[in-house]
Design a protein around this motif. Structure first.
Motif, short mmCIF file in Angstrom:
data_model
loop_
_atom_site.label_atom_id
_atom_site.label_comp_id
_atom_site.label_asym_id
_atom_site.label_seq_id
_atom_site.Cartn_x
_atom_site.Cartn_y
_atom_site.Cartn_z
N UNK A 1 0.93 -1.18 0.06
CA UNK A 1 -0.03 -0.01 0.05
C UNK A 1 0.60 1.16 0.08
N UNK A 2 1.92 1.37 0.78
CA UNK A 2 2.82 2.28 0.79
C UNK A 2 3.51 2.62 -0.47
N UNK A 3 3.98 1.57 -1.41
CA UNK A 3 4.61 1.53 -2.42
C UNK A 3 3.58 2.08 -3.53
N UNK A 4 2.31 1.49 -3.52
CA UNK A 4 1.61 2.18 -4.49
C UNK A 4 1.08 3.48 -4.28
N UNK A 5 1.25 4.01 -3.26
CA UNK A 5 0.92 5.38 -2.92
C UNK A 5 1.77 6.26 -3.46
N UNK A 6 3.12 5.90 -3.75
CA UNK A 6 4.23 6.62 -4.28
C UNK A 6 3.97 6.65 -6.06
N UNK A 7 4.60 7.90 -6.50
CA UNK A 7 4.33 7.73 -7.71
C UNK A 7 5.46 6.89 -8.39
N UNK A 8 5.37 6.42 -9.80
CA UNK A 8 6.12 5.60 -10.25
C UNK A 8 7.67 5.72 -10.02
N UNK A 9 8.10 6.86 -10.40
CA UNK A 9 9.48 7.25 -10.17
C UNK A 9 10.16 7.04 -8.78
N UNK A 10 9.40 7.76 -7.77
CA UNK A 10 9.71 7.15 -6.67
C UNK A 10 9.76 5.61 -6.12
N UNK A 11 8.61 5.06 -6.71
CA UNK A 11 8.55 3.70 -6.53
C UNK A 11 9.71 2.83 -6.96
N UNK A 12 10.15 3.24 -8.07
CA UNK A 12 11.22 2.37 -8.89
C UNK A 12 12.84 2.90 -8.18
N UNK A 13 12.81 3.93 -7.45
CA UNK A 13 13.75 4.26 -6.88
C UNK A 13 13.99 3.38 -5.39
N UNK A 14 12.97 3.26 -4.90
CA UNK A 14 12.93 2.57 -3.65
C UNK A 14 13.15 0.85 -4.34
N UNK A 15 12.46 0.62 -4.99
CA UNK A 15 12.90 -0.88 -5.47
C UNK A 15 14.30 -1.12 -5.83
N UNK A 16 14.90 -0.10 -6.66
CA UNK A 16 16.37 -0.13 -6.85
C UNK A 16 17.17 -0.08 -5.35
#
Length: 188
Positions: free
Chosen positions: A124-139
């Motif tokens: 849920x926290x990841x889905x609330x982030x925009x795509x750019x921030x989500x990918x940054x976090x996954x990296x």
């Protein structure tokens, strides 16, 4: 044994020999017994863990019906039977939550329900982030997994949560600024 003074030697063997081992689910297959058998013992020292396991094995364990008061923080946070301190205080002071002694504390991994809850929260926290921030976090997450295999799970989770919160707050600040920019441009 005789009650004679000095007569400490028994002349016969034990009268009642146990033929089979005690089973706490032999005659009682209730939901409460199943729940007690599935209790995970954590945040205690080895000796206290053995004591609680014995209580469970021989049907002496009595679960709490209401939370107890913690001896450190005085809040009703103790949710496990036979513990006198809440898990937060136990972790903060590095002591056993049952005997309050500074011994090596055994921690267990969260059970399936808790793990699912944590995973859903993270999604849920990841889905609330925009795509750019989500990918940054996954990296960042994959980099940390490769880099720090010797860290324990608790430290990894705290590190990932702090990074996720940092990304979330950065995103919130940007949204707040963009809202003000839109407001200012409409006044002109």
């Amino acid at each position: 044994m005789s009650t004679q003074k000095g007569n400490t030697q028994r002349s016969r063997s034990q009268k009642h020999q146990n033929k089979t081992a005690f089973k706490n689910t032999l005659h009682d297959t209730s939901q409460r017994t199943k729940l007690i058998n599935n209790v995970q013992i954590s945040d205690v020292c080895v000796r206290c863990k053995e004591i609680i396991e014995w209580k469970i094995k021989y049907k002496k364990y009595k679960p709490l019906t209401q939370p107890r008061k913690c001896v450190r923080c005085e809040q009703k946070n103790v949710k496990k039977a036979y513990h006198v301190m809440c898990t937060d205080c136990g972790k903060k002071f590095g002591v056993c939550t049952k005997c309050c002694e500074a011994k090596e504390v055994i921690t267990t991994k969260p059970d399936e329900k808790e793990q699912l809850k944590l995973d859903n929260e993270m999604k849920n926290l990841l889905q609330s982030l925009p795509e750019r921030k989500r990918r940054t976090f996954l990296r960042y997450m994959s980099k940390k997994n490769e880099e720090n295999s010797e860290k324990n799970d608790e430290e990894k989770k705290e590190d990932l949560k702090s990074k996720l919160n940092a990304l979330k707050t950065d995103d919130d600040e940007l949204n707040d600024l963009s809202d003000f920019d839109d407001f200012d441009s409409s006044d002109e």
